[in-house]
Write an enzyme that holds these catalytic residues in place. Structure first.
Site, PDB file in Angstrom:
ATOM      1  N   CYS A 105       0.819  -1.208   0.000  1.00 11.30           N
ATOM      2  CA  CYS A 105       0.000   0.000   0.000  1.00 11.30           C
ATOM      3  C   CYS A 105       0.855   1.261   0.000  1.00 11.30           C
ATOM      4  O   CYS A 105       1.920   1.311   0.628  1.00 11.30           O
ATOM      5  CB  CYS A 105      -0.924   0.013   1.210  1.00 11.30           C
ATOM      6  SG  CYS A 105      -2.154  -1.306   1.180  1.00 11.30           S
ATOM      7  N   HIS A 124       5.322   5.168   0.843  1.00 11.44           N
ATOM      8  CA  HIS A 124       4.990   3.777   1.147  1.00 11.44           C
ATOM      9  C   HIS A 124       4.346   3.706   2.529  1.00 11.44           C
ATOM     10  O   HIS A 124       4.797   4.355   3.481  1.00 11.44           O
ATOM     11  CB  HIS A 124       6.253   2.905   1.104  1.00 11.44           C
ATOM     12  CG  HIS A 124       5.950   1.446   0.989  1.00 11.44           C
ATOM     13  ND1 HIS A 124       5.551   0.689   2.057  1.00 11.44           N
ATOM     14  CD2 HIS A 124       5.987   0.607  -0.081  1.00 11.44           C
ATOM     15  CE1 HIS A 124       5.361  -0.569   1.664  1.00 11.44           C
ATOM     16  NE2 HIS A 124       5.613  -0.639   0.364  1.00 11.44           N
ATOM     17  N   HIS A 125       3.278   2.913   2.629  1.00  9.39           N
ATOM     18  CA  HIS A 125       2.500   2.873   3.870  1.00  9.39           C
ATOM     19  C   HIS A 125       3.300   2.304   5.043  1.00  9.39           C
ATOM     20  O   HIS A 125       2.938   2.518   6.209  1.00  9.39           O
ATOM     21  CB  HIS A 125       1.224   2.038   3.663  1.00  9.39           C
ATOM     22  CG  HIS A 125       0.052   2.554   4.436  1.00  9.39           C
ATOM     23  ND1 HIS A 125       0.150   3.083   5.704  1.00  9.39           N
ATOM     24  CD2 HIS A 125      -1.273   2.616   4.114  1.00  9.39           C
ATOM     25  CE1 HIS A 125      -1.050   3.442   6.135  1.00  9.39           C
ATOM     26  NE2 HIS A 125      -1.923   3.190   5.184  1.00  9.39           N
ATOM     27  N   SER A 126       4.378   1.581   4.771  1.00  8.37           N
ATOM     28  CA  SER A 126       5.193   1.046   5.858  1.00  8.37           C
ATOM     29  C   SER A 126       5.884   2.167   6.642  1.00  8.37           C
ATOM     30  O   SER A 126       6.303   1.970   7.784  1.00  8.37           O
ATOM     31  CB  SER A 126       6.241   0.077   5.319  1.00  8.37           C
ATOM     32  OG  SER A 126       7.095   0.713   4.394  1.00  8.37           O
ATOM     33  N   GLY A 181       4.474   4.844   7.807  1.00  6.01           N
ATOM     34  CA  GLY A 181       3.600   5.251   8.906  1.00  6.01           C
ATOM     35  C   GLY A 181       2.151   5.263   8.481  1.00  6.01           C
ATOM     36  O   GLY A 181       1.829   5.123   7.301  1.00  6.01           O
TER      37      GLY A 181
END
Length: 436
Positions: A33, A147-149, A151
């Site tokens: 995501c 990139h959703h990683s 936060g």
């Protein structure tokens, strides 16, 4: 989507840090995501000024100056490793034809095309695209791709706001509304508060049990009715991002008239729009001279993202970037399943009344916390692949994602560029429709 917090919870200036369970989950195929935030500015954007501003703020945040890599012995176990950042490599300024016919269509297509391009994992996982294109809403547009990683959405928007200043006072941070706390000074109020707390506790227990059973059923077999808005669970088509500006004064007018909340009004308007769209689509789908009938008791639900931990304040994040202090960070999100009533109401206000009853019921439930803990337990016991599979089932068996984020009270500027609007969204999971 089921996401959990970073281990430890604090950001420091260390060279390495283990990736959170959520960061691992967001790197599993089918759930990679990304957050897209479209920022309209009231003046043309000066790339040099923005780059210098980022050097003194954003890249001092550990997640914006680290790369995500797998360990030598176990590639699935990811770690954040500090690296040297060349901001110019992250700020993209494309050549643009100033004589284009439709600037709005150009921005829409450009944003959509960003979903086709994979991110370079040899660099920190963020980009900023600066487009000096004049549209009906702004004189220039900036597009963040993160990139959703890195936060959760609320933390990232708070961080972005910490990089802005009040337009009226360039030295001051924006003001974000805070929830008002009710006073319980008198003995009668304290007695009534204790009585209501006990009663509410019982209601919360019952509602939570029901909600977690529905959540488990949705994870296993309970699907939304097939409808024109629902994805097929494996939908990887190119995303289209559409934003619209509506008057907050109009929303508050309805809110005050009906004695409800802003969220009640927004959810009611969404319910009305979905109902009219679905009825229209079924009306267009005719068999001979007969209109295709809408299924009775159609099940249409939204997975609503709920942050279950206090988001670090703008001042805290600004201090972290300026002084290297610590701040809580990481994905810490539970999900709430919100059922929509698909119907054509004679009284438009009935949509808001229905929405209010749903929201009031969900407020008396620990569904978000329980979904968060469920994800955490699955990740711990079975690993990211199984957790990703469970998450995909939740998303695939519901219709849409719904979320909103509170903005500042005053006009703000991004490194001296007054902001006209900020429209965040997300892509990478099976939902076709995402409203934020």
């Amino acid at each position: 989507m089921l996401t959990v917090a970073t281990t430890g919870g604090d950001l420091s200036s260390g060279e390495e840090a283990p990736a959170s369970p959520a960061a691992r989950l967001f790197n599993v195929p089918g759930l990679k995501c990304y957050i897209i935030a479209v920022m309209g500015c009231k003046t043309r954007i000066d790339p040099g000024v923005v780059i210098e501003g980022l050097k003194h703020t954003l890249i001092k945040h550990p997640r914006f100056s680290s790369i995500l890599v797998g360990e030598k012995n176990n590639k699935r176990r990811l770690r954040w490793i500090k690296t040297k950042v060349k901001v110019e490599d992250h700020v993209i300024v494309p050549d643009i034809n100033p004589e284009m016919e439709s600037p709005e269509k150009f921005i829409e297509d450009y944003t959509s095309n960003l979903t086709k391009d994979p991110m370079d994992f040899s660099k920190p996982l963020w980009e900023l695209h600066l487009l000096n294109v004049k549209t009906s809403d702004a004189d220039a547009v900036g597009i963040f791709k993160i990139h959703h990683s890195v936060g959760d959405g609320m933390s990232l928007i708070s961080l972005l706001l910490a990089c802005t200043r009040k337009t009226s006072d360039p030295d001051s941070l924006p003001t974000v509304p805070e929830q008002r706390k009710q006073s319980t000074n008198s003995s009668w109020k304290r007695f009534w508060w204790v009585f209501m707390a006990i009663w509410s506790g019982l209601v919360v227990m019952v509602n939570s049990v029901v909600d977690i059973l529905v959540f488990a059923a949705t994870m296993s077999f309970l699907k939304d009715t097939k409808n024109p808005l629902k994805g097929d669970g494996g939908d990887n088509s190119v995303r289209v991002f559409i934003y619209r500006t509506i008057s907050l004064d109009d929303i508050k007018l309805v809110k005050n008239f009906m004695n409800v909340t802003v969220n009640d009004v927004i959810l009611g308007v969404t319910q009305a729009g979905l109902s009219k769209y679905i009825y229209r689509k079924y009306g267009e789908n005719k068999r001979g001279d007969k209109m295709t009938e809408i299924p009775k008791r159609m099940r249409v639900r939204a997975a609503v993202m709920a942050n279950i931990r206090e988001v670090p304040g703008i001042q805290v994040l600004a201090n972290m970037m300026a002084k290297g202090s610590k701040a809580i960070w990481g994905n810490c999100i539970g999900y709430i399943l919100i059922p929509f009533t698909i119907a054509l109401q004679k009284d438009p206000l009935d949509y808001i009344r229905t929405a209010k009853s749903i929201v009031d019921r969900k407020k008396l439930s620990c569904e978000a916390i329980l979904s968060f803990q469920t994800a955490k337990l699955i990740l711990k016991l079975f690993g990211s692949k199984v957790a990703a599979g469970m998450t995909k089932r939740i998303v695939s068996n519901t219709t849409m994602t719904f979320s909103n984020i509170v903005g500042p009270l005053e006009e703000i500027s991004f490194y001296g560029h007054p902001i006209a609007y900020l429209a965040p969204s997300v892509y990478g999971h099976p939902h076709r429709l995402i409203q934020m």
